[in-house]
Write an enzyme that holds these catalytic residues in place. Structure first.
Site, PDB file in Angstrom:
ATOM      1  N   ASP A   1       1.056  -1.124   0.181  1.00 16.16           N
ATOM      2  CA  ASP A   1      -0.030  -0.449   0.062  1.00 16.16           C
ATOM      3  C   ASP A   1       0.871   1.406   0.333  1.00 16.16           C
ATOM      4  O   ASP A   1       2.208   1.154   0.555  1.00 16.16           O
ATOM      5  CB  ASP A   1      -0.777  -0.469   0.920  1.00 16.16           C
ATOM      6  CG  ASP A   1      -2.105   0.552   1.440  1.00 16.16           C
ATOM      7  OD1 ASP A   1      -2.161   1.453   0.145  1.00 16.16           O
ATOM      8  OD2 ASP A   1      -2.416   0.850   2.133  1.00 16.16           O
TER       9      ASP A   1
ATOM     10  N   ASN B   1     -10.870  -3.056  -5.867  1.00 15.95           N
ATOM     11  CA  ASN B   1      -9.942  -2.143  -6.868  1.00 15.95           C
ATOM     12  C   ASN B   1     -10.542  -1.286  -8.088  1.00 15.95           C
ATOM     13  O   ASN B   1     -10.069  -0.458  -8.510  1.00 15.95           O
ATOM     14  CB  ASN B   1      -7.669  -2.825  -6.971  1.00 15.95           C
ATOM     15  CG  ASN B   1      -7.219  -2.708  -5.746  1.00 15.95           C
ATOM     16  OD1 ASN B   1      -6.393  -3.211  -5.333  1.00 15.95           O
ATOM     17  ND2 ASN B   1      -7.668  -1.580  -4.569  1.00 15.95           N
TER      18      ASN B   1
HETATM   19  C1  FPP Z   1      -2.001   0.071  -3.221  1.00 18.94           C
HETATM   20  O1  FPP Z   1      -1.530   1.242  -3.198  1.00 18.94           O
HETATM   21  C2  FPP Z   1      -1.863  -0.509  -3.873  1.00 18.94           C
HETATM   22  C3  FPP Z   1      -2.439  -0.903  -5.335  1.00 18.94           C
HETATM   23  C4  FPP Z   1      -3.676  -1.409  -5.423  1.00 18.94           C
HETATM   24  C5  FPP Z   1      -2.114  -1.545  -6.664  1.00 18.94           C
HETATM   25  C6  FPP Z   1      -0.615  -2.865  -6.521  1.00 18.94           C
HETATM   26  C7  FPP Z   1       0.257  -2.938  -7.117  1.00 18.94           C
HETATM   27  C8  FPP Z   1       1.600  -2.883  -7.572  1.00 18.94           C
HETATM   28  C9  FPP Z   1       2.753  -2.782  -6.230  1.00 18.94           C
HETATM   29  C10 FPP Z   1       2.221  -2.338  -8.732  1.00 18.94           C
HETATM   30  C11 FPP Z   1       3.078  -4.043  -9.271  1.00 18.94           C
HETATM   31  C12 FPP Z   1       2.769  -5.182  -8.716  1.00 18.94           C
HETATM   32  C13 FPP Z   1       2.714  -6.305  -9.827  1.00 18.94           C
HETATM   33  C14 FPP Z   1       2.633  -7.867  -9.662  1.00 18.94           C
HETATM   34  C15 FPP Z   1       3.547  -5.862 -10.700  1.00 18.94           C
HETATM   35  P1  FPP Z   1      -2.794   2.431  -3.108  1.00 18.94           P
HETATM   36  O2  FPP Z   1      -2.610   2.494  -4.595  1.00 18.94           O
HETATM   37  O3  FPP Z   1      -3.687   2.699  -2.580  1.00 18.94           O
HETATM   38  O4  FPP Z   1      -1.837   3.703  -2.522  1.00 18.94           O
HETATM   39  P2  FPP Z   1      -2.009   5.036  -1.781  1.00 18.94           P
HETATM   40  O5  FPP Z   1      -3.393   4.192  -0.487  1.00 18.94           O
HETATM   41  O6  FPP Z   1      -0.776   5.982  -1.429  1.00 18.94           O
HETATM   42  O7  FPP Z   1      -3.511   5.418  -2.435  1.00 18.94           O
END
Ligand code: FPP
Length: 254
Positions: A32, A80
């Site tokens: 996250d 998501n």
């Molecule tokens: C949460 O951070 C992250 C995600 C929903 C996506 C996770 C994906 C990756 C780390 C990218 C790649 C993964 C692979 C397997 C290639 P957020 O967007 O909710 O962050 P925030 O809470 O700061 O908004």
């Protein structure tokens, strides 16, 4: 019972833990903070996701030295889809690129990749790549990398229950035989041990529908680091912390 012996029992393995004595065999990570990491740099959220994807490689590569045999990462949840169309499309494109780009490196590093989650809502190009990566790495016996994509713990239990109910209806399973051993055989994770350690980055202390059944006795680490800043050293520190935890699984020490 020592911590490592308990981990080994849970994983059905030998308890070997590389350079971290009594470290976790199965680490699961809620990655996250990509969006906040990007926003802090005045960049779009997808910039953070791309940076996050680069961290995945470093963490996968660190596993053998830390004695982490199973690594499970939460890449995209069933919730998501509620994000903007631009972010969802960007993430799907990132997953396709990641798989194409990393396929050979993962295979060469003896990593076995599996995906968990509901594939029905994913596009055909992506699921074809997921199948290809699973097939290409299926003979590998190094790190077991599981990527949770369109995954939700409640959805997984619901899908498992549907299949279980079908077996009962077909007469291949008796209702009285449904117990704590039977149900997990229907989960996406049926070939994996339960996670020993669940890590969530970015300062949020919640589990967000991740591995609900499997993490009943996991140890948790909620850390402030945003996922794109997470390092191998931090993973090593958390594995050492795990070695100091007193895991009792509901029992008392004798
Ligand atoms: C949460 O951070 C992250 C995600 C929903 C996506 C996770 C994906 C990756 C780390 C990218 C790649 C993964 C692979 C397997 C290639 P957020 O967007 O909710 O962050 P925030 O809470 O700061 O908004």
């Amino acid at each position: 019972m020592s911590n490592s012996a308990e981990s080994a029992t849970a994983a059905g393995g030998s308890g070997e833990t590389g350079t971290v004595p009594c470290g976790p065999r199965h680490v699961a990570i809620i990655m996250d903070g990509n969006g906040r990491w990007a926003q802090a740099r005045g960049r779009p959220r997808l910039f953070g996701h791309h940076a996050g994807a680069r961290r995945v490689r470093e963490v996968v590569e660190a596993c053998p030295d830390l004695g982490v045999k199973y690594l499970t990462i939460f890449a995209f949840s069933t919730e998501n889809w509620k994000r903007t169309q631009v972010e969802v499309a960007g993430l799907m494109s990132l997953f396709r690129r990641y798989i194409s780009k990393e396929m050979q490196a993962l295979a060469a590093r003896n990593v076995r990749v599996r995906f968990i989650g509901d594939r029905d809502r994913l596009d055909a190009k992506l699921t074809a790549l997921m199948d290809q990566l699973e097939q290409t790495t299926q003979g590998n016996d190094g790190t077991h990398l599981t990527i949770a994509l369109n995954y939700g713990g409640r959805d997984e239990v619901a899908r498992a229950t549907r299949r279980l109910a079908q077996d009962v209806a077909d007469g291949t399973l008796k209702p009285e035989d449904v117990d704590e051993e039977t149900l997990p055989k229907y989960l996406d994770t049926h070939v994996l041990p339960d996670p020993d350690l669940v890590i969530r980055t970015s300062g949020e202390a919640r589990i967000s529908n991740f591995l609900l059944w499997q993490s009943a006795y996991s140890e948790y680490e909620f850390i402030d680091t945003l996922w794109p800043d997470f390092t191998e050293d931090e993973l090593a520190r958390l594995c050492r912390n795990f070695g100091r935890r007193d895991r009792r699984f509901g029992a008392v020490k004798t």
